[in-house]
Design an enzyme around this catalytic site. Structure first.
Site, short mmCIF file in Angstrom:
data_model
loop_
_atom_site.label_atom_id
_atom_site.label_comp_id
_atom_site.label_asym_id
_atom_site.label_seq_id
_atom_site.Cartn_x
_atom_site.Cartn_y
_atom_site.Cartn_z
N TYR A 1 -1.73 0.32 -10.07
CA TYR A 1 -0.82 1.47 -10.21
C TYR A 1 0.60 1.10 -9.76
CZ TYR A 1 -1.85 1.94 -5.23
OH TYR A 1 -1.99 1.70 -3.89
N VAL B 1 -6.61 -0.76 -13.29
CA VAL B 1 -6.76 -0.23 -11.94
C VAL B 1 -5.43 -0.30 -11.17
CG1 VAL B 1 -7.93 -0.71 -9.74
CG2 VAL B 1 -9.22 -0.74 -11.87
N ARG C 1 -13.33 -14.79 -14.13
CA ARG C 1 -12.95 -16.21 -14.15
C ARG C 1 -13.98 -17.06 -13.42
NH1 ARG C 1 -7.47 -17.55 -11.06
NH2 ARG C 1 -8.74 -16.61 -9.43
N GLY D 1 -13.99 -8.56 -8.43
CA GLY D 1 -13.48 -8.48 -7.06
C GLY D 1 -13.90 -7.19 -6.39
N GLY D 2 -13.12 -6.80 -5.38
CA GLY D 2 -13.48 -5.67 -4.50
C GLY D 2 -13.69 -4.34 -5.20
N SER E 1 0.82 -1.22 0.00
CA SER E 1 0.00 0.00 0.00
C SER E 1 0.85 1.26 0.00
CB SER E 1 -0.92 0.02 1.21
OG SER E 1 -1.60 1.26 1.25
N GLY F 1 -3.83 3.00 -12.89
CA GLY F 1 -4.67 3.36 -11.75
C GLY F 1 -4.10 4.43 -10.84
N GLY G 1 -13.02 -8.80 -14.23
CA GLY G 1 -12.88 -8.97 -12.79
C GLY G 1 -14.15 -8.63 -12.04
N LYS H 1 -13.23 -4.52 2.10
CA LYS H 1 -14.12 -3.42 1.71
C LYS H 1 -15.60 -3.74 1.90
CE LYS H 1 -11.01 -1.08 -1.43
NZ LYS H 1 -10.78 -0.40 -2.70
P1 ATR Z 1 -11.40 -10.52 -4.02
O1 ATR Z 1 -11.82 -11.52 -5.07
O2 ATR Z 1 -11.04 -11.15 -2.71
O3 ATR Z 1 -12.30 -9.36 -3.91
P2 ATR Z 1 -9.70 -8.87 -5.51
O4 ATR Z 1 -8.21 -8.71 -5.55
O5 ATR Z 1 -10.53 -7.70 -5.25
O6 ATR Z 1 -9.99 -10.01 -4.49
O7 ATR Z 1 -10.19 -9.51 -6.87
C1 ATR Z 1 -9.41 -10.32 -7.60
C2 ATR Z 1 -9.99 -10.41 -9.01
O8 ATR Z 1 -8.98 -10.83 -9.89
C3 ATR Z 1 -11.11 -11.41 -9.12
O9 ATR Z 1 -12.01 -10.98 -10.13
C4 ATR Z 1 -10.35 -12.67 -9.55
O10 ATR Z 1 -11.13 -13.61 -10.24
P3 ATR Z 1 -11.92 -14.76 -9.44
O11 ATR Z 1 -13.19 -14.12 -8.95
O12 ATR Z 1 -12.15 -15.83 -10.43
O13 ATR Z 1 -11.02 -15.19 -8.31
C5 ATR Z 1 -9.36 -12.06 -10.49
N1 ATR Z 1 -8.17 -12.87 -10.68
C6 ATR Z 1 -7.08 -12.96 -9.89
N2 ATR Z 1 -6.14 -13.78 -10.41
C7 ATR Z 1 -6.65 -14.24 -11.58
C8 ATR Z 1 -6.18 -15.11 -12.62
N3 ATR Z 1 -4.98 -15.69 -12.55
N4 ATR Z 1 -6.98 -15.35 -13.67
C9 ATR Z 1 -8.19 -14.77 -13.78
N5 ATR Z 1 -8.70 -13.92 -12.84
C10 ATR Z 1 -7.95 -13.67 -11.76
#
Ligand code: ATR
Length: 262
Positions: A210, A208, A150, A127-128, A14, A231, A125, A65
């Site tokens: 950076y 996103v 994924r 994720g968060g 961070s 980012g 993606g 988050k």
């Molecule tokens: P979190 O999923 O805990 O919120 P994040 O860092 O905010 O964590 O999100 C990670 C994102 O990157 C997710 O969309 C993840 O996909 P999954 O939901 O399938 O886990 C994606 N991601 C991370 N590594 C990846 C990879 N090697 N191939 C494809 N997607 C990946």
């Protein structure tokens, strides 16, 4: 001395302490800003520290988050809509969750030549950070948002909150004007997508991430003559808004600040 924190796990990467402490010093505030690695079990304790005035404000990053929300008293409208909180403060004895990522992303898009109005976006993606990007683009009147993740199930959960999303399978692509990498692919220098998204053309590739500033995703865009944005501005502007909330000062964003993030 007032104490501010960014919590996450992992947290070593961070750069929030760098930017907040720079502004704290610049404005001669009696405050410190530190990073703290947290386990799930300690989330409640940290919020109690804020409740009892041992801490004055908290930034929240992956993976807390959303999880943090159940410990808060109130949410801003944007935090409610995204179910994502990155900034916490106390007001009238209530612990309030705010989301400044939406502002950060919108502001960073405004700094580019790309206007999302009536355009198509593909977000990679679920994720968060994804809900903040979806809401920001919606507020900027984008016409269509495609989402690819994924793990399909996580994309479907997002669609429950944002029914206008169009889900596409991981590895598939569509015609888009803007593509946003909201996955963690690229955080490590050698990581890259298996799909070549540049074949679709597009006007802007946005990552996103950076740190590093130049991911393979962005490099591939530049190689194809497509505009690329990392980012960094999103990060700076979300920090600016958090700083404003806590200290009631709008810090200046200039080259000195931008140079902090290399
Ligand atoms: P979190 O999923 O805990 O919120 P994040 O860092 O905010 O964590 O999100 C990670 C994102 O990157 C997710 O969309 C993840 O996909 P999954 O939901 O399938 O886990 C994606 N991601 C991370 N590594 C990846 C990879 N090697 N191939 C494809 N997607 C990946």
């Amino acid at each position: 001395m007032r104490k501010y924190l960014v919590i996450g796990n992992p947290i070593e990467h961070s750069l929030s302490p760098l930017i907040h402490n720079f502004w704290i010093k610049k404005h001669n505030l009696d405050a410190t800003y530190e990073k703290q690695k947290l386990e799930n079990d300690n989330v409640k304790d940290i919020i109690n520290d804020l409740r009892d005035n041992r801490i004055s404000g908290i930034n929240v990053t992956v993976p807390f988050k959303n999880i943090i929300i159940s410990h808060l008293d109130e949410l801003s409208d944007i935090a409610k809509e995204t179910q994502s909180v990155n900034t916490i403060f106390k007001k009238n004895n209530k612990v309030i969750g705010e989301n400044t990522d939406v502002f950060g992303f919108s502001e960073s898009i405004r700094q580019t030549n790309f206007n999302p109005k009536n355009k198509k976006a593909l977000i990679l993606g679920a994720g968060g950070v994804s809900p903040s990007i979806i809401l920001a683009l919606k507020k900027m009147n984008i016409s269509e948002i495609f989402l690819s993740n994924r793990t399909r199930q996580k994309a479907e959960i997002l669609k429950n909150s944002f029914p206008f999303l169009k889900l596409i399978d991981w590895g598939q692509t569509v015609k888009f004007d803007l593509i946003v990498n909201a996955t963690s692919i690229g955080l490590k220098n050698n990581e890259e997508f298996k799909t070549d998204y540049t074949k679709q053309g597009g006007q802007l590739f946005y990552d996103v991430i950076y740190n590093p500033l130049h991911t393979n995703f962005l490099k591939s865009a530049k190689k194809s003559g497509i505009a690329a944005e990392n980012g960094k501005n999103m990060f700076i502007y979300q920090a600016m808004k958090a700083f404003k909330i806590w200290h009631d000062i709008e810090p200046e964003i200039n080259d000195e600040v931008r140079d902090l993030i290399k």
